[in-house]
Structures are given as C-alpha cells and as structure tokens.
Design a protein around this motif. Sequence first.
Motif, PDB file in Angstrom:
ATOM      1  N   ALA A 258      -1.656  -2.557  -6.031  1.00 30.11           N
ATOM      2  CA  ALA A 258      -0.812  -3.190  -5.013  1.00 30.11           C
ATOM      3  C   ALA A 258      -0.731  -4.679  -5.300  1.00 30.11           C
ATOM      4  CB  ALA A 258      -1.407  -2.960  -3.631  1.00 30.11           C
TER       5      ALA A 258
ATOM      6  N   GLN B 262       0.844  -1.211   0.000  1.00 29.08           N
ATOM      7  CA  GLN B 262       0.000   0.000   0.000  1.00 29.08           C
ATOM      8  C   GLN B 262       0.877   1.257   0.000  1.00 29.08           C
ATOM      9  OE1 GLN B 262      -3.317  -0.519   2.618  1.00 29.08           O
ATOM     10  NE2 GLN B 262      -3.937   1.606   2.422  1.00 29.08           N
TER      11      GLN B 262
ATOM     12  N   ALA C 175       2.379   6.529  -7.493  1.00 31.12           N
ATOM     13  CA  ALA C 175       1.383   7.457  -8.079  1.00 31.12           C
ATOM     14  C   ALA C 175       1.883   8.899  -7.938  1.00 31.12           C
ATOM     15  CB  ALA C 175       0.034   7.277  -7.395  1.00 31.12           C
TER      16      ALA C 175
ATOM     17  N   SER D 191      -3.774   5.022  -7.644  1.00 30.03           N
ATOM     18  CA  SER D 191      -3.351   3.759  -7.027  1.00 30.03           C
ATOM     19  C   SER D 191      -4.515   3.069  -6.317  1.00 30.03           C
ATOM     20  CB  SER D 191      -2.225   4.031  -6.021  1.00 30.03           C
ATOM     21  OG  SER D 191      -2.722   4.733  -4.915  1.00 30.03           O
TER      22      SER D 191
ATOM     23  N   ILE E 192      -2.331   1.921 -10.978  1.00 31.01           N
ATOM     24  CA  ILE E 192      -1.298   1.259 -10.179  1.00 31.01           C
ATOM     25  C   ILE E 192      -1.987   0.364  -9.147  1.00 31.01           C
ATOM     26  CG2 ILE E 192       0.728   1.639  -8.719  1.00 31.01           C
ATOM     27  CD1 ILE E 192       0.744   4.516  -9.873  1.00 31.01           C
TER      28      ILE E 192
ATOM     29  N   VAL F 208       2.433   1.685  -3.789  1.00 28.68           N
ATOM     30  CA  VAL F 208       1.540   2.165  -4.861  1.00 28.68           C
ATOM     31  C   VAL F 208       1.302   3.666  -4.743  1.00 28.68           C
ATOM     32  CG1 VAL F 208       0.335   0.054  -5.531  1.00 28.68           C
ATOM     33  CG2 VAL F 208      -0.552   1.375  -3.604  1.00 28.68           C
ATOM     34  N   ALA F 209       1.114   4.127  -3.494  1.00 28.02           N
ATOM     35  CA  ALA F 209       0.842   5.563  -3.298  1.00 28.02           C
ATOM     36  C   ALA F 209       2.058   6.390  -3.726  1.00 28.02           C
ATOM     37  CB  ALA F 209       0.488   5.829  -1.838  1.00 28.02           C
TER      38      ALA F 209
END
Length: 406
Positions: free
Chosen positions: A136, A77, A84, A96, A134, A80-81
């Motif tokens: 996870a 998690q 982005a 994401s 995107i 992905v953030a």
Amino acid sequence: MSKGLIVQKFGGSSVANPECIKNVAKRVTGYKKNGYDLVVVVSALGDTTDELITLADQINKDPSEREMDMLLSTGEQISVALLAMAIHKLGFEAISFTGAQVGIITDSSHMRARIIKINGGKIQQELKKGKIVIVAGFQGINLNQDITTLGRGGSDLTAVALAKELKANSCEIYTDVKGIYTTDPRIEPKAKKIKEITYDEMLEMASLGAQVMQPRSIEVAKKFDVPLHVRSSFSPDCGTMIIKEVKKMEEVVVNGVTLNKNEVKITLCNVSDKPGVAAKLFKELACGQVSVDMIVQNVSHTRQTDISFTTPKTDSAKALRITKLVARRIGAGDVSVDQDIARVSIVGVGMKSHHGVAAGMFGVLAENKINIEMISTSDISISCIIKKKFAETAVRALHKKFGLAK
Ligand code: ADP
Ligand code: ASP
Ligand code: MG
C-alpha cells in the motif's frame, strides 16, 4: 534465476475500476513471466483519497491529523487487496501488505510524515517464496504504532524508498500519461513528451504544481540516485527517464510550464511596521507545521502594513487559525483568505545564464490582460500568482511564448 527486482508503482487512475485493476495485474504478471521479481506499490482507487477528504470535511472542518491518517490510509488498503485478487485469478502468487506490515517506519508528522527507515525483511522473505509483493502506497507507521501518511501523491515516495531499500534494478512509475510533458497535457494538448529530465528540474516542476510526481519522492530519488522511469499504464511505449544528468544538444532556457491551483492567499491587515512582527507570525506558523510559500509585505506609508502569504489548501484551516491568534496578540487588523488564486511558473536550468526570461513571462501575461498579484523566483524558475480564472490561458500562452509546443 531471477533477472532482478523491479519496483512498479501504479497511481490512482491506473487502478480506478475493476477493468483497470485487471489491466495492472496483466502487466505485472507479464514481467513475472519474463523472470523478474516484483514489488508493486499501489495508490487508492481513482479519486478515493479526495472523496475521503470531502467526507471528513462534512464532519469537521479542522479535523485531527492523526484521525485523517487513519481515514486516508484505508484507500490504499482496498487497492492492494483487489490487485492481489486479480493476480491470483491469473494464476500467480501474490500477497498484499499495508505500509505498517512491511515496516515503513516514519516520524510522527501526520499527513506529511517522513520515512525514517524501512525494515525490508518481510518483503525479501515473500520475494524468496516467489510471490509478487504488493505494498500500500502513501502510508507508514510511527514509533507509537500510529498510522501516518506521506503527503498527497505519497505513493511515489513509497516506491522510490522501497527501490532504494531493496536495491531494485529499476523503479517504474505508471500513470495515466505517457511520461513527463513540457506542461500538463490536459491543459495544453500541444505539450511535448520529454525524453529525459534531471532530478533538479523535475523537483522544481513537481514543487511548482506538476502533480505527475510527488516532490519529496524526487528529493529522495536524487539523494540516493534512484533513476525513475515515468510511463503509461495503458501503453507499452517508453516514457520519461528522471536522472542525474541530461546531455542536451543545445541549452534550453525554459523546459516546462506548471500550474498550481491548490494554494490560498492569507492576508493579515494593519500590522505595525516595526521589527519583529513578521518573525512572530512566521514562527507560530512554523511551530504549527504550516508550509508557507510566497510572502509579500506591502510598502507602508502610514506605519501600518499588510502581510500576505500563500499556503497549500490542506494547511489553510490551520494557517488561518494561527494567523488570527497572532493578529489578536499583536493588535493587528482583519485576517482574510483568498481562495481564488493560481500559481503559474516557468522552469528551466537554462534560466541561470539567460537575460530577459522574467520580462518575457510578464510581457505575455500583460498581453493577455492578466494581472500579477505576487512574484517569486529561484535559480531555475519564476512564478506568478494570478486570478484562478486566467490560469489555463496563462499556461497555454507561456507554453507558446517559450517555444515548447510540438
Ligand atoms: P497518478 O494517479 O498516476 O499518481 P496523478 O494524477 O498524480 O497520477 O498525476 C498524473 C497527472 O499529472 C496527469 O494526468 C497530468 O494531467 C498531470 N500533469 C501535470 N503536469 C504534468 C506534466 N508536466 N507532465 C505530465 N503530466 C502532468
Ligand atoms: N492516494 C494518495 C493521494 O491521492 C496517494 C497517492 O495517490 O500517491 O494523494
Ligand atoms: Mg500521483
């Protein structure tokens, strides 16, 4: 007009730090600029997953698997953030999602969940808006709304499953080596990059410890015929294609050497040598969802025997608990765990039609004074359990013996 959809997966080493994440963002947006739609699957930063496992171990040696999934899914998690944000910074639109948000529905086998279905609608919606999506890796959600994970290395599986579901034009697995090699290039620098490899050989290599691809991802790629391109995040070069069939100029007997140091050997001593004992033990282990690999039962001279089996380290606490329980129930002796083992294997479809391959393998280990504790074979592989301290020597010696060096 889009040139088609590419699913790209970036492993932990490809997003280990902010510089690496910016490098991935550049690479991904380069494809977007060239007119492709992109779904990007990312693993947790660097060694985050290992660190989370160590953290849990300091709290509880035999933790609840549901809570482990809750914990481990946080790694992806974060990445992905951050990816982005890195893409936004380059002026592109990206969004994401967690596995649950994009409808990756799994069964309830925590830490080794199987994907039941993917509701790809949300991803399609965002792609239509022109966004880079995107996702996870390594995670999903079960029908109870509990977060699940797909087994170590499971981001590979997320990528393959999404490529299949979204009918992607290609699926690229980006990692820290230039492709699949004849053995782990970190152990043998003379290892050769393989241009093309079949699903079957890759599956065998992956199952026997070539950590570069998760075995289940190869099973799914094979089942749905999703060609995979394994390549480096840090180089533009082509990598290795994993495909259905490879035309070879001449039959190669051994294609690769693998090493697995992530198993332990559990031994149950002084078991009565009579029908039904092994059945009781392995039935209980199966009920507990413990994966058992090699099994050896000693020849008995006294109507008492020992049974040894290997199991992944991740299952060892559970395996030990169950084996001790069965030992008490059947009146057997001590249960011991040996952490000091490694499995070396040779893999190659050519083995099916050649003699003397096993003799060659055992001969090399003998020349290096390496004792073999257990042996197992399949159609296209031979594995030996040896002491951990000899592992790298054995890999290099086997690599040389079967003519795999550059
Ligand atoms: P990622 O973080 O990208 O998922 P992994 O660490 O899971 O990467 O897998 C890549 C590593 O796999 C490489 O750094 C390499 O040391 C190891 N590896 C083991 N066997 C092989 C092999 N036969 N070919 C290529 N890499 C291998
Ligand atoms: N982060 C997870 C792991 O380390 C999943 C992955 O890397 O594919 O196993
Ligand atoms: Mg991996």
